[in-house]
Design a protein around this motif. Structure first.
Motif, PDB file in Angstrom:
ATOM      1  N   THR A  16       0.848  -1.179   0.000  1.00  0.00           N
ATOM      2  CA  THR A  16       0.000   0.000   0.000  1.00  0.00           C
ATOM      3  C   THR A  16       0.886   1.233   0.000  1.00  0.00           C
ATOM      4  O   THR A  16       1.785   1.358   0.829  1.00  0.00           O
ATOM      5  CB  THR A  16      -0.904   0.018   1.252  1.00  0.00           C
ATOM      6  OG1 THR A  16      -1.734  -1.137   1.242  1.00  0.00           O
ATOM      7  CG2 THR A  16      -1.772   1.263   1.268  1.00  0.00           C
ATOM      8  N   ALA A  37      -6.201  14.809   0.052  1.00  0.00           N
ATOM      9  CA  ALA A  37      -7.478  14.229  -0.346  1.00  0.00           C
ATOM     10  C   ALA A  37      -7.927  14.802  -1.689  1.00  0.00           C
ATOM     11  O   ALA A  37      -8.437  14.076  -2.554  1.00  0.00           O
ATOM     12  CB  ALA A  37      -8.533  14.491   0.726  1.00  0.00           C
ATOM     13  N   GLY A  40      -6.280  13.126  -4.546  1.00  0.00           N
ATOM     14  CA  GLY A  40      -6.580  11.720  -4.772  1.00  0.00           C
ATOM     15  C   GLY A  40      -5.841  10.755  -3.871  1.00  0.00           C
ATOM     16  O   GLY A  40      -5.942   9.540  -4.051  1.00  0.00           O
ATOM     17  N   ARG A  42      -5.165   8.448  -0.716  1.00  0.00           N
ATOM     18  CA  ARG A  42      -6.093   7.716   0.139  1.00  0.00           C
ATOM     19  C   ARG A  42      -5.440   7.134   1.392  1.00  0.00           C
ATOM     20  O   ARG A  42      -6.110   6.854   2.369  1.00  0.00           O
ATOM     21  CB  ARG A  42      -6.776   6.604  -0.673  1.00  0.00           C
ATOM     22  CG  ARG A  42      -7.763   7.128  -1.704  1.00  0.00           C
ATOM     23  CD  ARG A  42      -8.935   7.790  -1.019  1.00  0.00           C
ATOM     24  NE  ARG A  42      -9.846   8.471  -1.957  1.00  0.00           N
ATOM     25  CZ  ARG A  42      -9.827   9.764  -2.193  1.00  0.00           C
ATOM     26  NH1 ARG A  42      -8.941  10.528  -1.575  1.00  0.00           N
ATOM     27  NH2 ARG A  42     -10.676  10.325  -3.025  1.00  0.00           N
ATOM     28  N   PHE A  43      -4.129   6.915   1.371  1.00  0.00           N
ATOM     29  CA  PHE A  43      -3.428   6.336   2.519  1.00  0.00           C
ATOM     30  C   PHE A  43      -2.373   7.317   3.007  1.00  0.00           C
ATOM     31  O   PHE A  43      -1.632   7.888   2.193  1.00  0.00           O
ATOM     32  CB  PHE A  43      -2.786   4.996   2.140  1.00  0.00           C
ATOM     33  CG  PHE A  43      -3.782   3.964   1.693  1.00  0.00           C
ATOM     34  CD1 PHE A  43      -4.459   3.190   2.617  1.00  0.00           C
ATOM     35  CD2 PHE A  43      -4.056   3.782   0.340  1.00  0.00           C
ATOM     36  CE1 PHE A  43      -5.395   2.243   2.213  1.00  0.00           C
ATOM     37  CE2 PHE A  43      -4.977   2.845  -0.073  1.00  0.00           C
ATOM     38  CZ  PHE A  43      -5.655   2.067   0.860  1.00  0.00           C
ATOM     39  N   GLY A  71     -12.044  10.589   3.811  1.00  0.00           N
ATOM     40  CA  GLY A  71     -11.887   9.260   3.233  1.00  0.00           C
ATOM     41  C   GLY A  71     -10.449   8.770   3.250  1.00  0.00           C
ATOM     42  O   GLY A  71     -10.041   8.005   2.374  1.00  0.00           O
ATOM     43  N   LEU A  72      -9.677   9.200   4.247  1.00  0.00           N
ATOM     44  CA  LEU A  72      -8.271   8.840   4.338  1.00  0.00           C
ATOM     45  C   LEU A  72      -8.059   7.707   5.345  1.00  0.00           C
ATOM     46  O   LEU A  72      -8.706   7.669   6.389  1.00  0.00           O
ATOM     47  CB  LEU A  72      -7.437  10.048   4.755  1.00  0.00           C
ATOM     48  CG  LEU A  72      -7.464  11.246   3.805  1.00  0.00           C
ATOM     49  CD1 LEU A  72      -6.710  12.418   4.418  1.00  0.00           C
ATOM     50  CD2 LEU A  72      -6.873  10.876   2.452  1.00  0.00           C
ATOM     51  N   THR A  73      -7.142   6.816   5.024  1.00  0.00           N
ATOM     52  CA  THR A  73      -6.799   5.710   5.913  1.00  0.00           C
ATOM     53  C   THR A  73      -5.386   5.909   6.444  1.00  0.00           C
ATOM     54  O   THR A  73      -4.421   5.902   5.671  1.00  0.00           O
ATOM     55  CB  THR A  73      -6.871   4.362   5.178  1.00  0.00           C
ATOM     56  OG1 THR A  73      -8.197   4.158   4.695  1.00  0.00           O
ATOM     57  CG2 THR A  73      -6.480   3.213   6.110  1.00  0.00           C
TER      58      THR A  73
END
Length: 215
Positions: A16, A37, A40, A42-43, A71-73
């Motif tokens: 990832t 974010a 684009g 996401r991690f 929407g971030l991990t």
């Protein structure tokens, strides 16, 4: 069946890609995450300094909401606690601070936490035996929070500065919640050698930092 097995292993071993908050430290905790974010991303990898800066005027639940709303991990975080790996008179306080940081990071949804091996003390061979026991102790604390603790070998460290030493120490510790963190900058600019990469066993590395730097 063999083909299915290979596919299963490949899927489990997928890496990832995340971006580190050091990359956009000047934007602060919220600003860096909002900017990523929009781009684009996401991690993300969080840093204790930006989190602490955010918490001066806001709450931990609010810090978590910034991540979830965007929407971030979060995949990893620097704990900012020194003195975890090497023998030192302040280690009891370091462990207490590490526990507090694990509790904080768990609330943010993190499962990996790391600390560099930064120290300038002088050590003996017996200190390395104590260091392996220290790693087991840190791994046990991380386990209580469902986290994996990682040590990052820093090139200027007088305790653990190379990949071979880092691997030897984490293997001697032998704790399932303790793993080495490989940083390309410290690896390349320090005393490690390219052939040292052959020492790495499958799935042994818990996390990797890679970056570009001036020549």
């Amino acid at each position: 069946m063999a083909l299915l097995a290979v596919r299963a292993v490949s899927a489990q071993g997928k890496m990832t890609l995340a971006i580190h908050q050091n990359t956009s430290a000047g934007a602060g905790y919220r600003g860096s995450l909002e900017g990523w974010a929009k781009a684009g991303i996401r991690f993300v990898e969080l840093t204790n300094t930006l989190i602490d800066g955010f918490l001066k005027t806001d709450s931990l639940p609010a810090a978590r909401r910034v991540l979830t709303d965007l929407g971030l991990t979060p995949v990893s975080g620097a704990c900012g606690v020194g003195g975890l790996w090497e023998p030192n008179p302040n280690r009891a306080a370091a462990l207490d601070n590490f526990k507090k940081r694990c509790e904080m990071f768990t609330a943010l949804g993190l499962t990996r936490i790391y600390a560099p091996t930064t120290t300038t003390q002088q050590f003996t061979l017996d200190d390395y035996k104590a260091g392996a026991a220290n790693m087991r102790e840190v791994g046990e604390i991380a386990k209580q929070f469902g986290m994996t603790a990682m040590a990052e070998a820093v090139r200027a460290s007088t305790f653990i500065s190379t990949l071979p030493t880092l691997l030897r120490m984490t293997r001697e510790a032998g704790h399932p919640n303790m793993a080495p963190l490989l940083d390309f900058y410290h690896f390349w600019s320090g005393n490690s050698k390219l052939e040292d990469l052959d020492l790495i066993r499958p799935r042994e590395i818990g996390h990797v930092h890679f970056q570009d730097v001036p020549d």
